[in-house]
Scaffold this active site. Structure first.
Site, PDB file in Angstrom:
ATOM      1  N   HIS A  72      17.665  52.236  42.030  1.00 60.27           N
ATOM      2  CA  HIS A  72      16.807  51.940  40.724  1.00 60.27           C
ATOM      3  C   HIS A  72      15.704  50.888  41.348  1.00 60.27           C
ATOM      4  CE1 HIS A  72      19.698  53.359  37.571  1.00 60.27           C
ATOM      5  NE2 HIS A  72      19.516  54.050  38.407  1.00 60.27           N
ATOM      6  N   TYR A 201      17.932  47.725  28.474  1.00 62.54           N
ATOM      7  CA  TYR A 201      18.486  46.571  27.781  1.00 62.54           C
ATOM      8  C   TYR A 201      18.086  46.573  26.341  1.00 62.54           C
ATOM      9  CZ  TYR A 201      20.648  44.779  32.148  1.00 62.54           C
ATOM     10  OH  TYR A 201      21.274  44.421  33.323  1.00 62.54           O
ATOM     11  N   PRO A 287      27.954  39.125  31.818  1.00 61.68           N
ATOM     12  CA  PRO A 287      27.569  40.111  32.643  1.00 61.68           C
ATOM     13  C   PRO A 287      26.006  40.543  32.347  1.00 61.68           C
ATOM     14  CG  PRO A 287      29.144  41.020  30.974  1.00 61.68           C
ATOM     15  CD  PRO A 287      28.955  39.534  30.606  1.00 61.68           C
ATOM     16  N   LYS A 291      25.596  39.864  37.791  1.00 62.46           N
ATOM     17  CA  LYS A 291      25.620  39.022  38.883  1.00 62.46           C
ATOM     18  C   LYS A 291      26.880  38.738  39.409  1.00 62.46           C
ATOM     19  CE  LYS A 291      21.161  38.603  39.251  1.00 62.46           C
ATOM     20  NZ  LYS A 291      20.669  39.436  40.363  1.00 62.46           N
ATOM     21  N   TYR A 379      16.602  39.459  39.289  1.00 55.59           N
ATOM     22  CA  TYR A 379      17.421  40.624  38.916  1.00 55.59           C
ATOM     23  C   TYR A 379      17.896  41.390  40.244  1.00 55.59           C
ATOM     24  CZ  TYR A 379      19.440  44.249  36.321  1.00 55.59           C
ATOM     25  OH  TYR A 379      20.652  45.366  35.774  1.00 55.59           O
TER      26      TYR A 379
HETATM   27  C1  LIG Z   1      35.045  44.519  32.460  1.00 60.54           C
HETATM   28  C2  LIG Z   1      33.902  43.826  33.422  1.00 60.54           C
HETATM   29  C3  LIG Z   1      32.823  44.401  33.766  1.00 60.54           C
HETATM   30  C4  LIG Z   1      31.982  43.587  34.665  1.00 60.54           C
HETATM   31  N1  LIG Z   1      30.599  44.072  34.885  1.00 60.54           N
HETATM   32  C5  LIG Z   1      29.842  43.646  35.931  1.00 60.54           C
HETATM   33  C6  LIG Z   1      28.589  43.927  36.129  1.00 60.54           C
HETATM   34  O1  LIG Z   1      28.131  45.039  35.672  1.00 60.54           O
HETATM   35  N2  LIG Z   1      27.908  43.376  37.169  1.00 60.54           N
HETATM   36  C7  LIG Z   1      28.331  42.514  37.749  1.00 60.54           C
HETATM   37  O2  LIG Z   1      27.923  41.901  38.753  1.00 60.54           O
HETATM   38  N3  LIG Z   1      29.801  41.813  37.702  1.00 60.54           N
HETATM   39  C8  LIG Z   1      30.530  42.469  36.574  1.00 60.54           C
HETATM   40  N4  LIG Z   1      31.713  42.038  36.337  1.00 60.54           N
HETATM   41  C9  LIG Z   1      32.053  40.970  36.984  1.00 60.54           C
HETATM   42  C10 LIG Z   1      32.732  41.309  38.489  1.00 60.54           C
HETATM   43  O3  LIG Z   1      33.230  42.307  38.041  1.00 60.54           O
HETATM   44  C11 LIG Z   1      33.417  39.985  39.002  1.00 60.54           C
HETATM   45  O4  LIG Z   1      32.406  39.125  39.135  1.00 60.54           O
HETATM   46  C12 LIG Z   1      33.837  40.306  40.475  1.00 60.54           C
HETATM   47  O5  LIG Z   1      34.786  41.424  40.465  1.00 60.54           O
HETATM   48  C13 LIG Z   1      34.151  39.187  41.110  1.00 60.54           C
HETATM   49  O6  LIG Z   1      35.039  39.262  42.294  1.00 60.54           O
HETATM   50  P1  LIG Z   1      35.880  38.537  42.680  1.00 60.54           P
HETATM   51  O7  LIG Z   1      36.512  39.133  44.242  1.00 60.54           O
HETATM   52  O8  LIG Z   1      35.471  36.938  42.747  1.00 60.54           O
HETATM   53  O9  LIG Z   1      37.152  38.493  41.756  1.00 60.54           O
HETATM   54  P2  LIG Z   1      38.180  39.705  41.342  1.00 60.54           P
HETATM   55  O10 LIG Z   1      37.243  40.849  41.265  1.00 60.54           O
HETATM   56  O11 LIG Z   1      38.540  39.321  40.094  1.00 60.54           O
HETATM   57  O12 LIG Z   1      39.246  39.905  42.494  1.00 60.54           O
HETATM   58  C14 LIG Z   1      40.474  38.974  42.746  1.00 60.54           C
HETATM   59  C15 LIG Z   1      41.453  39.590  43.093  1.00 60.54           C
HETATM   60  O13 LIG Z   1      42.533  38.547  43.119  1.00 60.54           O
HETATM   61  C16 LIG Z   1      43.642  39.284  42.623  1.00 60.54           C
HETATM   62  N5  LIG Z   1      44.665  38.189  42.354  1.00 60.54           N
HETATM   63  C17 LIG Z   1      44.540  37.369  41.356  1.00 60.54           C
HETATM   64  N6  LIG Z   1      45.687  36.632  41.170  1.00 60.54           N
HETATM   65  C18 LIG Z   1      46.207  36.889  42.475  1.00 60.54           C
HETATM   66  C19 LIG Z   1      47.308  36.147  42.800  1.00 60.54           C
HETATM   67  N7  LIG Z   1      47.996  35.110  42.284  1.00 60.54           N
HETATM   68  N8  LIG Z   1      47.923  36.606  44.064  1.00 60.54           N
HETATM   69  C20 LIG Z   1      47.343  37.440  44.883  1.00 60.54           C
HETATM   70  N9  LIG Z   1      46.155  38.329  44.305  1.00 60.54           N
HETATM   71  C21 LIG Z   1      45.808  37.841  43.198  1.00 60.54           C
HETATM   72  C22 LIG Z   1      43.428  40.212  41.739  1.00 60.54           C
HETATM   73  O14 LIG Z   1      44.402  41.122  41.340  1.00 60.54           O
HETATM   74  C23 LIG Z   1      42.047  40.728  42.226  1.00 60.54           C
HETATM   75  O15 LIG Z   1      42.365  42.115  42.773  1.00 60.54           O
HETATM   76  C24 LIG Z   1      32.537  42.575  35.419  1.00 60.54           C
HETATM   77  C25 LIG Z   1      33.828  42.263  35.116  1.00 60.54           C
HETATM   78  C26 LIG Z   1      34.555  42.707  34.211  1.00 60.54           C
HETATM   79  C27 LIG Z   1      36.076  42.503  33.980  1.00 60.54           C
END
Ligand SMILES: Cc1cc2nc3c(=O)[nH]c(=O)nc-3n(C[C@H](O)[C@H](O)[C@H](O)COP(=O)(O)OP(=O)(O)OC[C@H]3O[C@@H](n4cnc5c(N)ncnc54)[C@H](O)[C@@H]3O)c2cc1C
Length: 385
Positions: A72, A201, A287, A291, A379
């Site tokens: 995009h 948006y 969201p 980011k 963005y």
């Molecule tokens: C519904 C939703 C929509 C979203 N939409 C967007 C979007 O459009 N754009 C965007 O940029 N971001 C979006 N986000 C945010 C984005 O998904 C997160 O910021 C991103 O997943 C962060 O990655 P992470 O690896 O830090 O954490 P996570 O993806 O949360 O990964 C953490 C992992 O650790 C595991 N874990 C947790 N506790 C433990 C434990 N005690 N022991 C072992 N494993 C554990 C979990 O199971 C998970 O797999 C959205 C989030 C949600 C919930």
């Protein structure tokens, strides 16, 4: 068990970290609480900044994304019944974003790690981190009913907002900055071709709405709602009716629906001894700016380079600067996400002055090249140091 870097969490932060370390010849073990299928199917983010997509491609895990992702070069802002395009390519020298679902990114990373002989232990229980200030921190966990201990040089705390790593840091060592918003997003995934080629948006008198997509056949749509809203009170027909009020949308079979709260959160510093927090474990953004995933990848890019430098030269200089370097980006992204959120949502206590101010801001953003460029630059993703 022993490894160089123990990583808690197989989300974007943990898996990209493990992948980048591997490319520098550094061993890691990833511990994940959920089963592989759950991680590979959990629908979350889907907009990859230019730098995130480039990193995946440049490090050999972007082949499917390049084929299936949607490139995009702009977004549309809708307000006062008209639409205005922000042309990213023109405003940022050809940059854009790639729409490719987070769980597809995770599938590609898991496959790459396993094919390279990497260790990801799914369905681990009772994870705890120990001896964080010492030279050999440990991660204790249970796998298949057996208690195990993983000794490492460093721990990547990549276990998301509800994980155990951040709460394992003694109270008082972290400073927390937090802001809650008086609204949430009701999000649906529908089997319907996207009703627009680019994301829309919408600022609307009934509340914010976002028209997004995950592929050429799957639409992702969001409506502003109250944080305490019960998803059971939102039958499919009611959701479509509300979406139709805010923009023209093609209906399709609803595959998923859910409500996501909105908050801004930062824990400082992002390091405690040999534990390094990355991604949602250290910070959360609303969201609206798309980011969260991108910031998680940006953190581990800095962390992987710092760890590689340590093994190359023995110097801890980059590790010592990890938190400070990440937080500079984190706060700029917090500002952008807060700004987009504040400009586009209706607040419960909206007074007419605030609504007029929002509309003036949208008018300014879409009519001034300088303002459009500011939105576009943020963005598609701010440049890396
Ligand atoms: C519904 C939703 C929509 C979203 N939409 C967007 C979007 O459009 N754009 C965007 O940029 N971001 C979006 N986000 C945010 C984005 O998904 C997160 O910021 C991103 O997943 C962060 O990655 P992470 O690896 O830090 O954490 P996570 O993806 O949360 O990964 C953490 C992992 O650790 C595991 N874990 C947790 N506790 C433990 C434990 N005690 N022991 C072992 N494993 C554990 C979990 O199971 C998970 O797999 C959205 C989030 C949600 C919930």
């Amino acid at each position: 068990m022993k490894t160089q870097v123990g990583i808690v969490g197989a989300g974007p932060a943990g898996l990209v970290l493990s992948h980048l370390l591997h490319l520098s010849g550094i061993q890691s073990v990833v511990l994940e609480a959920h089963r592989r299928g759950y991680v590979e199917e959990r629908v979350r983010a889907g907009v990859l900044e230019q730098g995130t997509a480039d990193l995946l491609r440049d490090t050999g895990v972007g082949e499917r994304m390049s084929r299936q992702g949607l490139r995009h070069h702009g977004i549309e802002l809708q307000f006062g019944r008209s639409r205005h395009r922000i042309d990213f390519a023109e405003l940022t020298g050809g940059k854009g974003v790639t729409v490719y679902a987070q769980h597809e990114v995770l599938k590609d990373l898991i496959q790459a790690r396993l094919e390279a002989g990497g260790q990801i232990l799914f369905e681990v229980e009772g994870v705890s981190v120990q001896e964080l200030q010492g030279p050999k921190p440990q991660i204790r966990f249970r796998k298949d009913g057996n208690d195990q201990e993983l000794e490492c040089d460093f721990i990547g705390g990549c276990d998301g907002f509800h994980g155990i790593c951040r709460p394992s840091i003694p109270e008082g060592a972290l400073k927390i900055f937090e802001k809650a918003y008086p609204f949430a997003w009701l999000g649906i995934l529908a089997e319907a071709p996207p009703s627009s080629q680019e994301l829309i948006y919408a600022h609307h008198e009934r509340g914010f709405a976002l028209l997004s997509m995950r592929s050429a056949t799957i639409s992702r749509l969001y409506l502003q709602c109250a944080p305490e809203e019960d998803i059971l009170s939102w039958e499919d027909a009611r959701i479509w009716e509300e979406l139709h009020r805010r923009f023209e949308v093609v209906e399709g079979r609803m595959l998923q629906k859910g409500i996501t709260g909105m908050r801004s959160f930062v824990a400082e510093p992002m390091q405690y001894g040999r534990l390094f927090l990355a991604g949602d474990s250290a910070h959360i953004v609303p969201p609206t700016g798309a980011k969260g995933l991108n910031l998680a990848v940006a953190d581990v890019r800095v962390l992987a380079a710092a760890i590689a430098e340590y093994y190359r030269s023995g110097s801890t200089e980059l590790l010592d600067r990890y938190s400070e370097r990440c937080l500079r980006r984190v706060w700029k992204v917090q500002r952008f996400s807060w700004w987009m959120t504040s400009m586009l949502h209706r607040f419960a206590d909206d007074n007419p002055f605030d609504v007029r101010r929002q509309l003036a801001e949208l008018d300014y953003v879409t009519s001034s090249r300088a303002a459009s460029q500011t939105l576009a630059e943020n963005y598609v993703g701010l440049p890396f140091e």
